[in-house]
Design an enzyme around this catalytic site. Structure first.
Site: not given
Length: 348
Positions: A101, A131, A209
């Site tokens: 993402h 992911d 992230s």
């Protein structure tokens, strides 16, 4: 409670607590996790009960300072056209691991190394189901410091962990904590389960992230991906993709540019009436539909292995490849049935 929607990431929900949360990832101004914007816009993190959990892990530990000194040169900041995140050097060939993402849909991606130098990155492959993404940069060997992967299956609740990344663009930020829980279940951008996810109280914020979660020996045991938060910021409940998943998926992305997952075509939950994986939905045109499996069936065995829960059935399916034929035993109306199913490839 309405889900919190930070300006750069969508929300994450911890079903057990019925609270709202947020994906951590790209900073900047644009929403970057559009794959989760349909429906109710929530990613669910579930608690999964696992028997025979790992009682302990390695006894030798390094200080947080030592772990940082060992690993910081292998942690990178990633700037994508729609925002910012973190990542780490996977090998000496310039491959970088991050979250899908962070870079999915980006028209341009650059990677900043420990010494402040930035390089344009090529997206080698993206696997929305886990992911994860792999990038490639052509940086001098003297600037590339790969981090070693640890064995996430050897983690125990209470183990010390360290997160390094670029929260809010503050590169090289280190935080520490413990493994708060194991065998959590996150939902990926394309709505498939990421099993065996790691919960930690190490401070994780937007921009972390894709960064590494390190064990007490300085090895990568996870990739930080999501947080549970009422405020949109760190509240001590973060989640990471386990390194054993990272190892498998990164190898496939580097070799083939994509990762393949076997696909049965059902939505699962733990059965409330008996041991097994209850089917709550069968998707049309899938192997499950072709085998005449139905909502309400409870799978009790697959590929010759007993099934006690939804996560166990997913693990059996994930251990196979598209095209494999497996036996599935299930109960319907109190009667046991068996069928042969040829697994397909999971849709993107």
């Amino acid at each position: 409670m309405e889900p919190v929607r930070p300006r750069t990431t969508p929300s994450v929900t911890l079903a057990a607590a019925l609270a709202a949360g947020a994906l951590i990832g790209a900073g900047g101004g644009a929403a970057t996790y559009a794959a989760l914007s349909s429906g109710n816009g929530k990613t669910v993190v579930r608690q999964v009960t696992v028997n025979g959990a790992q009682p302990t892990s390695s006894d030798s530990t390094l200080s947080v300072q030592s772990i940082y000194r060992l690993a910081y040169k292998g942690v990178v900041e990633i700037a994508a056209s729609q925002g910012q995140g973190s990542g780490f050097v996977y090998d000496g060939n310039g491959h970088i691991v991050t979250n899908a993402h962070v870079v999915e849909g980006a028209s341009s991606v650059s990677v900043k190394f420990w010494n402040g130098k930035s390089y344009t990155a090529q997206v080698v492959g993206i696997d929305a189901s886990t992911d994860l993404a792999v990038l490639k940069v052509n940086a001098p060997v003297s600037e590339v410091f790969p981090l070693s992967l640890g064995d996430s299956s050897k983690l125990a609740v209470g183990d010390s962990v360290v997160a390094i990344g670029s929260p809010f663009g503050l590169e090289g930020t280190v935080t520490s904590g413990i493994v708060s829980a194991l065998h959590r279940e996150m939902t990926s951008p394309n709505h498939f389960a990421i099993d065996n996810s790691i919960q930690t109280d190490a401070a994780i914020n937007h921009g972390n992230s894709g960064g590494p979660l390190l064990d007490s020996q300085g090895k990568v045991v996870g990739v930080t991906s999501q947080i549970e938060s009422n405020s949109g910021g760190n509240e001590g409940v973060g989640f990471a993709i386990p390194s054993n998943t990272v190892s498998s998926i990164a190898a496939q992305l580097i070799s083939n540019g994509k990762a393949e997952h076997a696909f049965l075509g059902v939505v699962l939950r733990d059965s409330s009436s008996q041991t097994g994986a209850a089917i709550s939905q069968v998707r049309a045109g899938t192997p499950a539909a072709q085998a005449n499996l139905r909502a309400g069936d409870v799978v009790t065995a697959a590929a010759g292995k007993p099934i006690a829960s939804a996560s166990e059935l997913r693990a059996v399916i994930n251990a196979h490849r598209p095209g494999d034929a497996i036996s599935v035993t299930y109960t319907r109306g109190g009667q046991s049935h068996a069928v042969k199913v040829t697994l397909a490839a999971r849709p993107a």
